[in-house]
Design an enzyme around this catalytic site. Structure first.
Site, PDB file in Angstrom:
ATOM      1  N   GLY A  53       4.058  75.251  52.767  1.00 37.18           N
ATOM      2  CA  GLY A  53       3.326  73.994  52.894  1.00 37.18           C
ATOM      3  C   GLY A  53       3.936  72.982  51.956  1.00 37.18           C
ATOM      4  N   TYR A  81       5.136  78.209  49.678  1.00 43.36           N
ATOM      5  CA  TYR A  81       3.856  77.751  49.106  1.00 43.36           C
ATOM      6  C   TYR A  81       2.856  78.901  49.125  1.00 43.36           C
ATOM      7  CZ  TYR A  81      -0.567  75.204  48.633  1.00 43.36           C
ATOM      8  OH  TYR A  81      -1.801  74.780  48.225  1.00 43.36           O
ATOM      9  N   HIS A 166      12.328  81.839  52.645  1.00 40.54           N
ATOM     10  CA  HIS A 166      11.805  81.785  54.020  1.00 40.54           C
ATOM     11  C   HIS A 166      12.447  82.871  54.885  1.00 40.54           C
ATOM     12  CE1 HIS A 166       9.450  78.059  53.872  1.00 40.54           C
ATOM     13  NE2 HIS A 166      10.293  77.714  52.918  1.00 40.54           N
ATOM     14  N   ASP A 224       6.853  76.018  82.779  1.00 41.58           N
ATOM     15  CA  ASP A 224       5.500  76.515  82.506  1.00 41.58           C
ATOM     16  C   ASP A 224       4.666  76.650  83.780  1.00 41.58           C
ATOM     17  OD1 ASP A 224       6.454  76.265  79.966  1.00 41.58           O
ATOM     18  OD2 ASP A 224       5.304  74.475  79.475  1.00 41.58           O
ATOM     19  N   LYS A 364       7.361  79.275  74.285  1.00 37.31           N
ATOM     20  CA  LYS A 364       8.257  78.963  75.413  1.00 37.31           C
ATOM     21  C   LYS A 364       9.217  80.113  75.743  1.00 37.31           C
ATOM     22  CE  LYS A 364       9.425  75.414  78.052  1.00 37.31           C
ATOM     23  NZ  LYS A 364       8.458  74.462  78.610  1.00 37.31           N
TER      24      LYS A 364
END
Ligand code: XMP
Length: 508
Positions: A53, A81, A166, A224, A364
């Site tokens: 964050g 964070y 990360h 979609d 997706k």
């Protein structure tokens, strides 16, 4: 089904974390940090991931969470964070050093189940200013970098882990393995999130929900709605009616291709509404881009809902909404839900038994995988994004039947040439534009005064920013040669070398 909670504290990679967890075969859902602990407890998660964050844990206004979450017996992994938050919540301290760490950094890992089968030294992606200064009681350091003495920590008794880097981004060399270890070694997941299971379970659920009623779906030919149509067809066959509005602004032969695909491969009622002439009439004399978009959008829904009104026994209304359209933002305001540009507002006079969104849990790439498994042709499953207003935003100035035809032919040549050269996979999106400009040229011994065609091709990760694609000159030369030779009314071709920003992908 096993579930992981991605508790969203407003970081930019939150969806990526959930996708990476799912890539590892475990279902993950994202909830904002404002969700109550009671709700979390009821959902029986196998593990919880605190996201990154943009804030500092010291600020009162920063997103925090009750520290009781660390005591409910569910394994936790804090990222960036989220890592500092774990330290803060558990009684450690966080500081703001003079320099932060940004980009690729070498990590030295110690022995921990989180780093099982990962080399001692590896590259990770860092993006932080604050860092952990003092460990909370019960925690030990399990990784460090040159500038960050605690780049990861654990309380192995309580199964609480935190990493300053990360693991969800591909720049972290062993990021996938770190997440895999958390899911399988720490949360004891078995990996039941597989698309075959999803199809089977969803078809069963759709059958139960729809029973003997009917269901109507607006089919655009995009990924979609196509995959939603195939799933519904598998569940209820001819109880499904797909309404496909062809406003004449699709690429060459695209309307026929969509019709042919769905009428030949899937069991359903297929209604194609051809309304090109009606659209052209409404667009006559209109040159302002926003006005064109508005007219195309409004007219589309007029035609669509009028067709729906004609359908007897409507039953349910289905839409191809996907997961990113449904995620609530964790940016601090729990009431704000992302604007769903893919969700359609139903007119008041059209009634249904309910709305069905069979893809609402999928990202997706998962939608594409389901589409392939259901036998939808690759051209449709891997279709590039195509704007709602279609070629209408690729014809600058007034839209006429002649201009549509020229653009469709030129665009077809470009696509054909890219396919022949196998170059499509290098591009995120490519198409032709008709700028509405005529230029002087010479063909044979004659002066010509014909249309200019522009080629637009970009590479991008997210379409928020994009770079113009470095297509090899010999391919561009072939495309230019073919367009000027094969497309009547075109005597010049240019290549758009503008990135986004300052340009946009589309010209209007
Ligand atoms: P821009 O032109 O904004 O495009 O850089 C970014 C991406 O969005 C697509 N696009 C649209 N998609 N309706 C859509 O569904 C629209 O009105 C629309 N306008 C642009 C564009 O093709 C690109 O992929």
């Amino acid at each position: 089904m096993e579930k992981i909670l991605v508790l969203d504290f407003g970081g930019q990679y939150n969806q990526l974390i959930a996708r990476r967890v799912r890539d590892n075969g475990v279902y993950a859902e994202i909830l904002p940090y404002t969700v109550s602990l009671e709700t979390i407890k009821k959902k029986n998660y196998k593990g919880i991931i605190f996201t990154g964050g943009p804030n500092s844990v010291f600020e009162m206004s920063s997103p925090h969470y009750t520290k009781k979450i660390l005591e409910i017996g569910v394994p936790v992994l804090g990222i960036c964070y989220g890592c500092q938050l774990v330290a803060w919540m558990a009684g450690g301290t966080v500081e703001t050093p003079v320099t932060g760490e940004y980009g690729k950094i070498e990590l030295t890992a110690e022995k921990s189940v989180l780093f099982k089968d990962i080399p001692e030294k590896s590259i990770v992606w860092m993006s932080h200013t604050d860092r952990i200064a003092k460990l909370p009681k019960g925690f030990e350091v399990i990784a460090s970098t040159e500038d960050c003495p605690c780049a990861a920590m654990q309380d192995s008794e309580k199964n609480i882990f935190a990493v300053q880097f990360h693991p969800e981004v591909t720049h972290s060399e062993y990021g996938k393995a770190v997440l895999h270890n958390f899911l399988y070694e720490i949360c004891q997941c078995s990996g039941d999130w597989q698309m075959d299971n999803f199809i089977e379970a969803t078809v069963r659920k759709l059958k139960e929900q729809i029973g003997s009623k009917n269901v109507i779906l607006g089919l655009s030919g995009g990924v979609d709605s196509s995959v939603a149509a195939a799933l519904l067809s598998k569940a209820v066959g001819r109880q499904l009616t797909c309404v496909f509005v062809d406003q004449g602004l699709m690429r060459k032969d695209e309307g026929d291709f969509v019709e042919q695909t769905f009428t030949s491969l899937f069991d359903m009622n297929f209604v194609r509404v051809n309304c090109a002439a009606q659209f052209l009439e409404k667009l006559k004399g209109i040159t302002d881009p926003e006005q064109k978009r508005k007219i195309i959008g409004t007219e589309f829904f007029n035609v669509f809902w009028n067709e729906i009104r004609k359908q007897q026994d409507k039953g349910y209304f289905a839409q191809g909404t996907i997961y990113p359209d449904c995620i609530e933002s964790g940016k601090g305001d729990a009431d704000v839900i992302k604007t769903h540009h893919n969700r359609v507002n139903l007119p008041e006079d059209v009634e249904f038994l309910g709305v069905i969104e069979p893809l609402a849990d999928l990202f997706k790439d998962e939608v594409r995988s389901v589409g392939e498994k259901l036998g939808i042709p690759k051209e449709l499953v891997w279709r590039q994004p195509f704007p709602g207003p279609g070629l209408g935003v690729r014809i600058i100035g007034e839209i006429t039947a002649e201009k549509i035809s020229i653009l469709q032919e030129a665009d077809w040549v470009l696509r054909d040439e890219m396919a022949k050269n196998g170059y499509e996979k290098n591009l995120s999106q490519f198409f032709c534009v008709l700028p509405g400009v005529k230029t002087v040229g010479v063909m044979g011994d004659h002066r010509t005064y014909e249309n200019l065609v522009a080629i637009r091709a970009v590479t991008t990760d997210d379409f928020m920013t994009a770079d113009w694609a470095r297509i090899p000159f010999d391919i561009l030369a072939k495309v230019s040669n073919r367009i000027t030779n094969e497309v009547k009314g075109v005597n010049r071709v240019v290549y758009d070398i503008t990135s986004k920003p300052p340009g946009t992908v589309e010209w209007e």
